[in-house]
Design an enzyme around this catalytic site. Structure first.
Site: not given
Length: 757
Positions: A39, A94, A196
């Protein structure tokens, strides 16, 4: 779902840390200096570099391996429009699949909006963060517009997996099914039940790989989609028919293919019977297909059947596609996922299904001889070759079609990198396999009346690694070959019990008697022992009727090695020791002695170390040897620590060129920075040790088994060292893969023996 199953599912997601994915640091972060680099102030440097050259984002950040899984929860699995937050567990899932199958990091993003413009605007604004976008569970027709606009407006890969994943996997299945039934895809009459997102994309894919639009009939919940229907949206209108049919029953009559992306149990047995000979049925409704697998096979024995379920053959599972498609796209920094890349994935999957199946896949599905055919037209999700075959095909297509911003020229190196991502870096075994194939040898399998042994024998024969000789009960061996359809009918089978009156048996028995007559074995004892397969196999090697032997699958180590020691024996002035090659995600590590010498002296331990050193050099690896103890360079004076220090002293005097040090603890041996910080004088500084010598059999045996079971390392061995001729003894109950690895080692061992002689 049963109440127990519901509870299990909820407990799974809630246990420990809630959810299924987490962010893990990839850089050191324990010191103040680490934090100042991660950082402020150090982070300013990569920021400035990226501001000057945006492509440096791929160099200094995780962008190149980061995919967004984005949904608004309007079409979640079979649950429908349950909202963005309720769909989050699916998106996390997923992400889990992306990571475990292709080492792709994921942030799941759930957008609480059904407005197409708003959805597109938000996702487009996220482009600086991600290397790719996987759209998920968005209802039709909005999903078509969302994907189209994002692909046009974004400069990174975007794919709606619900559409294209199913299309790619089922496309591969259709290609292979056509081959099995001997029909051209252009001639197939195809019925698509469902209109679909997935159905539309599947139909487009089938046309892309050769099907004719005029041969396709599509249905939605209202029946056949016809050109005369009012208020037909443009996506459905693309596939409307003028034929005089209205119902599914009328559509499937005399058809060749049924594609189900609709609802359970809509295809009746009577409808299936009305289809043409050798029909192809991909019933992909979840969780229950349009016709159950068992009912379809009861109705017709000539059907080629696939579903979306994992408990039946030919599962059309999107995990075969999306991880590897994105992997290939990310690795060439593709600006999109185009038709060429999707078709490349289709062809790669279709081709992979025709290759010999790895034994680990057979084991995963509790089958014995999976091969291309009616029950296997697409690969299984556990096939470790998917990441190399599909990702490489996609990357090549991206480059060829001009959407890649980064080129790959060394495809073998890229494949190695892909394997390493999943901790499957078996480069050393691939190199040894290549070496074995260059000059295969005769290997006698002493336990050939066993399924695993025969399966391994078939593999090494097919791969041209070795010429197997099958030893054991002839009737059992021939029965197994017939039962499992092994291609081993032309391989020599020897039954020691049939040899009892042969000159060969007499020669073998006399040799054993001459070697052991002063060690308590009489002439009659020698004849009795020679009927034992391990004595007979060792004698075949001794007399040059085989080059090496493999045994130990069903017997303990001691009872297997004893015949070889009595018949063949050790090299002159040499000890015998056992070595394991542990294949880890960080490369191979060699362990010794793990099987033979119970509590060696310092002198014996030095001899074992030199045996290991010579063996490892044959693998074109420079041994860096750590003599392990609970002590570090004299920090303790116990018996074991003193013995190990004495071993190090002997080796420094006897073999000064060998890179070896000790006594040393295992963590210091394997951690270069710790070793350098605490013991800068060690000759092992610079790189981790790759060879670990244990002070006794107990510690070595425990260590390799712990690493194998807990550390997810693959054990190759035990590799027997110091024998006068190559002999190798398996672990009890080795897997087929382990047997094949040992055969490969044995063949290379024979080659090295021949060079020396």
């Amino acid at each position: 779902m049963s109440s127990n199953r519901k509870k299990d599912a909820l407990d799974y997601h809630a246990m420990g840390r809630p959810g299924k994915i987490a962010v893990v640091p990839t850089k050191p972060h324990h010191s103040q200096r680490d934090l100042s680099l991660a950082y402020s102030p150090g982070v300013a440097e990569p920021c400035l570099a990226i501001a000057e050259n945006p492509e440096d984002a791929y160099k200094y950040t995780s962008k190149g391996n980061l995919v967004a899984v984005i949904s608004n929860g309007t079409a979640v699995l079979g649950l429908g429009d349950i909202g963005a937050q309720a769909g989050k567990p699916v998106m996390e899932g997923k992400g889990l699949l992306f990571k475990i199958f292709a080492d792709i990091d994921v942030f799941d993003i759930e957008l609480d909006t059904k407005n197409v413009d708003e959805f597109v605007k938000i996702v487009k604004a996220l482009e600086p963060t991600f290397g790719g976008v996987n759209l998920e569970d968005i209802k039709a027709p909005e999903c078509f517009e969302i994907e189209r606009r994002l692909k046009e407006e974004m400069n990174i890969p975007v794919m709606h997996d619900d559409q294209h994943g199913t299309a790619i996997i089922s496309g591969a299945a259709l290609i292979n099914a056509c081959e099995l039934i001997g029909k051209n895809i252009a001639d197939l009459k195809i019925v698509v039940n469902g209109a679909g997102a997935a159905a539309i994309s599947c139909t487009a894919m089938y046309i892309a790989v050769g099907a004719k639009k005029e041969n396709i009939v599509m249905l939605d919940s209202k029946g056949v989609i016809r050109t005369d229907r009012e208020n037909l949206d443009k996506t459905k209108a693309e596939y409307a028919t003028t034929r005089d049919i209205y119902t599914l029953e009328e559509a499937v009559k005399d058809s060749d293919v049924f594609i189900g992306l609709s609802a359970a149990d809509v295809l009746s047995p009577a409808m299936l019977l009305s289809m043409n000979a050798r029909p192809i049925v991909l019933a992909m409704a979840n969780p229950n297909p349009e016709i159950s697998y068992d009912l379809a096979l009861e109705t017709r024995d000539d059907v080629i059947m696939g579903t979306g379920r994992s408990d039946f053959p030919n599962q059309v599972n999107n995990v075969l596609g999306f991880p590897y498609i994105f992997r290939g796209a990310l690795d060439v920094r593709a600006t999109g996922i185009n038709e060429e890349m999707k078709i490349a994935a289709v062809k790669a999957l279709a081709a992979l299904a025709k290759q010999p199946v790895p034994e680990e896949v057979n084991q995963a599905y509790d089958t014995s001889n999976l091969k291309f055919g009616t029950d296997y037209i697409i690969p299984k999700p556990t096939d470790p070759r998917l990441i190399t075959e599909v990702s490489v095909a996609v990357a090549k297509a991206a480059i060829a079609s001009g959407v890649a911003r980064q080129q790959i020229t060394d495809w073998d190196k890229y494949k190695d990198e892909l394997r390493k991502r999943l901790g499957k870096d078996d480069g050393i075994m691939r190199n040894l396999t290549t070496k074995a194939k260059a000059n295969p040898k005769r290997v006698v399998f002493a336990e050939a009346d066993n399924y695993k042994t025969l399966r391994a024998a078939q593999i090494v024969k097919e791969e041209k690694i070795a010429f197997p000789i099958l030893l054991g009960n002839r009737q059992v061996i021939e029965g197994l070959i017939k039962e499992y359809d092994f291609e081993l009918r032309d391989v020599e089978i020897i039954d020691p019990k049939e040899e009892v009156d042969s000159p060969r048996f007499e020669k073998f028995s006399q040799h054993l008697y001459q070697r052991r007559q002063r060690r308590g074995i009489s002439e009659s004892d020698a004849r009795k022992l020679m009927a034992n397969r391990n004595y007979f196999a060792a004698s075949m090697v001794q007399f040059g009727e085989a080059d090496t032997l493999i045994s130990g699958l069903t017997r303990n180590y001691g009872s297997t090695i004893k015949p070889a020691l009595q018949v063949i024996g050790a090299k002159p002035d040499s000890r015998v020791a056992g070595m394991y090659m542990m294949l880890t995600s960080k490369g191979p590590i060699f362990f010794g002695d793990t099987t033979v010498n119970e509590d060696p002296t310092a002198e014996e331990l030095a001899d074992i170390t030199l045996l290991l050193e010579n063996a490892i050099k044959r693998f074109n690896i420079k041994p860096r040897i750590a003599l392990l103890s609970y002590s570090n360079f004299g920090s303790n004076d116990g018996r074991v620590a003193t013995k190990v220090r004495e071993t190090a002293k002997i080796l420094r005097e006897k073999a000064p060129d060998v890179v070896v040090d000790g006594d040393i603890q295992a963590n210091f041996a394997l951690n270069s920075s710790m070793l350098q910080a605490n013991f800068p004088f060690s000759v092992l500084n610079g790189e981790p040790a790759n060879t670990l010598v244990f002070p006794n059999l107990e510690s070595g045996n425990i260590a390799y088994k712990l690493l194998q079971e807990v550390g997810n390392a693959e054990a190759v061995g035990p590799i027997l060292l110091g024998m006068n001729k190559p002999v190798h003894v398996l672990q009890l109950d080795s897997s087929v893969r382990e047997i094949v690895n040992m055969v490969t080692i044995a063949v290379v061992d024979v080659q090295e023996h021949e060079k020396k002689n």
